[in-house]
Design a protein around this motif. Sequence first.
Motif, PDB file in Angstrom:
ATOM      1  N   SER A  91       1.012  -1.279   0.190  1.00 41.30           N
ATOM      2  CA  SER A  91       0.539   0.144  -0.055  1.00 41.30           C
ATOM      3  C   SER A  91       1.042   0.952   0.018  1.00 41.30           C
ATOM      4  CB  SER A  91      -1.272  -0.493   0.846  1.00 41.30           C
ATOM      5  OG  SER A  91      -1.408   1.129   1.056  1.00 41.30           O
ATOM      6  N   GLY A  97      -5.158   1.494   0.434  1.00 42.16           N
ATOM      7  CA  GLY A  97      -5.353   0.600   1.110  1.00 42.16           C
ATOM      8  C   GLY A  97      -6.021  -0.097   2.629  1.00 42.16           C
ATOM      9  N   GLY A 100      -6.615  -3.015  -0.164  1.00 41.18           N
ATOM     10  CA  GLY A 100      -5.776  -3.313  -0.156  1.00 41.18           C
ATOM     11  C   GLY A 100      -5.388  -5.111   1.196  1.00 41.18           C
ATOM     12  N   THR A 111       1.427  -8.076   3.968  1.00 39.47           N
ATOM     13  CA  THR A 111       0.285  -6.541   3.471  1.00 39.47           C
ATOM     14  C   THR A 111       2.325  -5.684   4.096  1.00 39.47           C
ATOM     15  OG1 THR A 111      -0.220  -6.426   5.484  1.00 39.47           O
ATOM     16  CG2 THR A 111      -1.182  -7.078   3.493  1.00 39.47           C
ATOM     17  N   VAL A 113       3.114  -1.376   3.909  1.00 40.62           N
ATOM     18  CA  VAL A 113       3.013  -0.257   3.957  1.00 40.62           C
ATOM     19  C   VAL A 113       4.154   1.158   3.642  1.00 40.62           C
ATOM     20  CG1 VAL A 113       1.934   0.507   5.832  1.00 40.62           C
ATOM     21  CG2 VAL A 113       1.216   1.836   4.450  1.00 40.62           C
TER      22      VAL A 113
END
Length: 400
Positions: A91, A97, A100, A111, A113
Amino acid sequence: MNILFVTDHYTPTVNGIVRHIVSIKQELKKRGHTIYIVAPPTRKKIEKEPNVFRLPTAIPFPLKKGDLFTLPFDPRIENKLLKTPIDIVHSHLLLTGFMGIRIAQKKNIPTVVTLHTLWRHYIDWMVPWGEKKIKYRISDWAARNYFNQYDSIIAPSSKAIDALLEAKVKTPVHLIYNGIDIKTFKKAKTMDLSKLTSATKTKRPTIIMTGRIDKGKNADLAIRAIYKLKKQIPEVLFIMVGDGSEREKIESLLNKYNLKNNVIITGFVDQSMIASLNKSADVALFTSDTDTLPTVLIEAAASGKPVVSVYDKAVVDIVRHEKNGYLVPKDTQAIADALQRLLTNQNLRKQYGIKSESIASDFSITKNAIQLEKLYKELTDKNKIPQNRGFFSFLTTKKW
């Protein structure tokens, strides 16, 4: 590896986040990876890009001209992504996000970010009034609940790390600098700057400042500094590369200070033009204190330019005081004095320019990609399943 980028900013929007995403996408593709992107809708007619999924709905943000709130959920796109082979979700903030994380939850993949913009800046833009202590307490709470949903966070500077620590975010943080294509700026050709002005072809002491002309970028501070500098160097030329919501305000200042023959606002230009303008200038100026890691400063350094920058923790890894430029307070006279020192000393400019090129080599897009690959591999090897953590988890649960 199959990587999904989700982002609230993408082409044809012009800003540092978009340029970074485009650059790292291209570099990762060169290295054999497949990149998918979930991006906001666009009102402009552009060529359809393979593997880019455009969310259908976005709402104009009334307090920041040109920005949009992208609605991050769309069943059709979600179903397509669930059928697409994806190993990891990356993200690039903010609302996308949530999609995501939701995809990652349903596919049981990790994940990560990147903190491109500090959340305290978001709340300053959204609520420009009110007591900062209360506002920042709210933004820290929101940041904590948002970032704790991810398996890993990329902070592009020590400033970003400090913001996450202050918000008491628990997710592991990794310092990974954003990168640029160094060769584009190192090998750029100079251009005849007289084409941009009505002046003669006589070489003028030239300063460049690249970036959006928006709140928080402090472009008005730069103009007032140039006004003071003009008293010492009347022929100085200041090139502002960019555009934004504060342009009219800046143009009124040019009239007020009689600087129309000293300042050029180019508007948005392509990367090759930015590289040529950087190469043609004598000194780069940077006045923003709202960036996490300013790509435009890396570009100026890669072009071999000394830099004058307002002191901010986001720039200290790029601008080393009295090594490749000057870090100064948010004061017009201090900025003007630093610019004058460099513009009147060719040997010093050359010395600082050489050091700038050396520093810029640490911010190559290749190094950035290698570090990302390493982090992606660590996360996928662990087969870590994202957790529903924090207040916002109801938006990303795989139950609906």
